[in-house]
Design a protein around this motif. Structure first.
Motif, mmCIF file in Angstrom:
data_model
loop_
_atom_site.group_PDB
_atom_site.id
_atom_site.type_symbol
_atom_site.label_atom_id
_atom_site.label_comp_id
_atom_site.label_asym_id
_atom_site.label_seq_id
_atom_site.Cartn_x
_atom_site.Cartn_y
_atom_site.Cartn_z
ATOM 1 N N SER A 1 -5.051 9.538 -1.933
ATOM 2 C CA SER A 1 -5.146 9.457 -3.315
ATOM 3 C C SER A 1 -4.691 10.665 -4.095
ATOM 4 O O SER A 1 -3.511 10.549 -5.205
ATOM 5 C CB SER A 1 -5.775 8.898 -4.060
ATOM 6 N N ALA B 1 -9.375 9.451 2.173
ATOM 7 C CA ALA B 1 -8.963 8.140 1.526
ATOM 8 C C ALA B 1 -8.792 9.471 0.026
ATOM 9 O O ALA B 1 -8.039 8.993 -0.991
ATOM 10 C CB ALA B 1 -10.300 7.410 0.831
ATOM 11 N N GLN B 2 -9.296 10.565 -0.083
ATOM 12 C CA GLN B 2 -9.262 11.112 -1.547
ATOM 13 C C GLN B 2 -8.252 11.859 -1.558
ATOM 14 O O GLN B 2 -7.278 12.000 -2.257
ATOM 15 C CB GLN B 2 -10.061 11.800 -1.377
ATOM 16 N N ASP C 1 -2.222 2.617 -3.620
ATOM 17 C CA ASP C 1 -2.665 1.429 -4.291
ATOM 18 C C ASP C 1 -4.383 0.682 -2.512
ATOM 19 O O ASP C 1 -3.949 1.651 -1.845
ATOM 20 C CB ASP C 1 -2.540 0.715 -4.400
ATOM 21 N N TYR C 2 -5.044 0.306 -2.831
ATOM 22 C CA TYR C 2 -5.338 -0.277 -2.335
ATOM 23 C C TYR C 2 -4.991 -0.398 -0.369
ATOM 24 O O TYR C 2 -5.639 0.325 0.238
ATOM 25 C CB TYR C 2 -7.094 -1.326 -2.921
ATOM 26 N N ALA C 3 -4.280 -1.254 -0.843
ATOM 27 C CA ALA C 3 -3.391 -1.409 0.791
ATOM 28 C C ALA C 3 -2.930 0.317 1.095
ATOM 29 O O ALA C 3 -3.227 -0.131 2.375
ATOM 30 C CB ALA C 3 -2.780 -2.281 0.454
ATOM 31 N N THR C 4 -2.256 0.949 0.485
ATOM 32 C CA THR C 4 -1.020 2.003 0.717
ATOM 33 C C THR C 4 -2.620 3.006 1.746
ATOM 34 O O THR C 4 -2.764 3.272 3.129
ATOM 35 C CB THR C 4 -0.891 2.605 -0.005
ATOM 36 N N VAL C 5 -3.834 3.186 0.906
ATOM 37 C CA VAL C 5 -4.992 3.589 1.601
ATOM 38 C C VAL C 5 -4.961 3.132 2.865
ATOM 39 O O VAL C 5 -5.853 3.524 3.473
ATOM 40 C CB VAL C 5 -6.158 3.929 0.213
ATOM 41 N N THR C 6 -5.719 1.761 2.722
ATOM 42 C CA THR C 6 -6.443 0.960 4.169
ATOM 43 C C THR C 6 -5.219 1.223 5.197
ATOM 44 O O THR C 6 -6.115 1.381 6.216
ATOM 45 C CB THR C 6 -6.256 -0.553 3.984
ATOM 46 N N ILE D 1 -3.845 -6.796 3.965
ATOM 47 C CA ILE D 1 -5.158 -6.943 3.024
ATOM 48 C C ILE D 1 -4.478 -8.847 2.708
ATOM 49 O O ILE D 1 -5.957 -9.450 2.149
ATOM 50 C CB ILE D 1 -4.540 -6.379 1.380
ATOM 51 N N ASN E 1 2.501 3.178 7.928
ATOM 52 C CA ASN E 1 1.363 3.690 8.101
ATOM 53 C C ASN E 1 0.972 4.798 8.262
ATOM 54 O O ASN E 1 -0.087 6.016 7.900
ATOM 55 C CB ASN E 1 0.084 3.049 7.703
#
Length: 287
Positions: free
Chosen positions: A239, A235-236, A246-251, A45, A60
């Protein structure tokens, strides 16, 4: 004549530059996704276009395998690939052989009806097929993932074009030797159409591997989810399985999953690209 041949064989630097630019444009997003999957999630990010080899990490991938049932997705996709691919590669050439080498009443009408199905959007067929699967009790089963669309119009059309190029004299010679009709198909036609079969095989594998619309509808349970369905709900899953993701982890985990999913098709194309190109050329023959 020599001048004409020289012109035909002449290399045009402009075309090479265009192809090089096009190749870079197509491969750049893939290369970025793969490289970014090895970066710390925060760096993806913070500095999306940069890559520092010193920060190389497998975090990751470890998190993705922990949070996402990608293994079961591969297994389900593999089962569907083997079963559906086998049905397609066996029955589509048989139907194409009948259309290409036999003459019967209503032949053109039936073949036209088959081709007409190519014009139908997939979304139009989903509800009728789903209702059929429900009546048969096949929802969330391998039957629902494998059987619908296993012998499609494109495969029949492709193989008809290839089989039409097989000389009729070969078939007549086999009949004179006492070979039965299925024996002619298996011993004479199939060896002659191997390049076309290989090309159809590669396309079939790619279509089944990348299919997401029908598997989402026919196999909604996580137990039967194919790889592409797993990726769409990734993504679901991340989470839900990791509190505070957070968004970075999901990405980061999404890029890792995409890289893993890309690997089988990449290996397949590298190994079979010669057969794929030969199959494309075989399928272009007019019958």
């Amino acid at each position: 004549m020599a001048t004409l041949d020289a012109r035909r064989g002449r290399s045009f630097p402009g075309s090479h530059v265009f192809l090089l630019v096009l190749t870079v444009a197509l491969l750049a997003p893939v290369a970025w996704a793969v490289l970014s999957s090895f970066k710390p999630a925060g760096d993806i990010i913070r500095d999306p276009l940069g890559f520092d080899p010193a920060t190389f990490t497998l975090a990751n991938f470890r998190g993705m395998f922990q949070d996402v049932p990608i293994g079961s997705g591969f297994v389900n996709t593999g089962v569907v690939l083997v079963a559906k691919g086998a049905i397609t590669l066996f029955f589509a050439p048989l139907a194409a052989y009948a259309f290409a080498k036999y003459r019967f009443r209503g032949q053109h009408l039936i073949f036209g009806a088959v081709l007409l199905t190519l014009m139908l959007p997939t979304i139009v067929l989903i509800i009728p097929l789903l209702l059929e699967m429900k009546e048969l009790g096949w929802v969330n089963t391998y039957q629902a993932l494998v059987l619908p669309g296993s012998v499609d119009a494109f495969a029949i059309f492709w193989m008809r074009q290839v089989i039409a190029a097989v000389p009729d004299e070969l078939l007549d010679a086999a009949r004179v030797d006492g070979c039965g009709e299925f024996g002619i198909f298996w011993r004479v036609v199939v060896p002659a159409i191997r390049p076309g079969l290989a090309g159809l095989g590669v396309l079939t594998i790619m279509n089944i591997y990348n299919d997401v619309v029908w598997p989402v509808v026919a196999a909604s349970s996580s137990r039967m989810a194919t790889l592409q369905v797993v990726l769409t709900t990734l993504a679901q899953n991340i989470s839900g399985n990791r509190v505070g993701a957070d968004y970075a982890t999901v990405t980061g985990e999404l890029l890792a999953a995409a890289s893993v999913a890309l690997l089988p098709l990449l290996i397949l194309f590298i190994l079979l690209q010669k057969h794929f190109i030969n199959g494309i050329l075989a399928g272009s023959v007019k019958g």
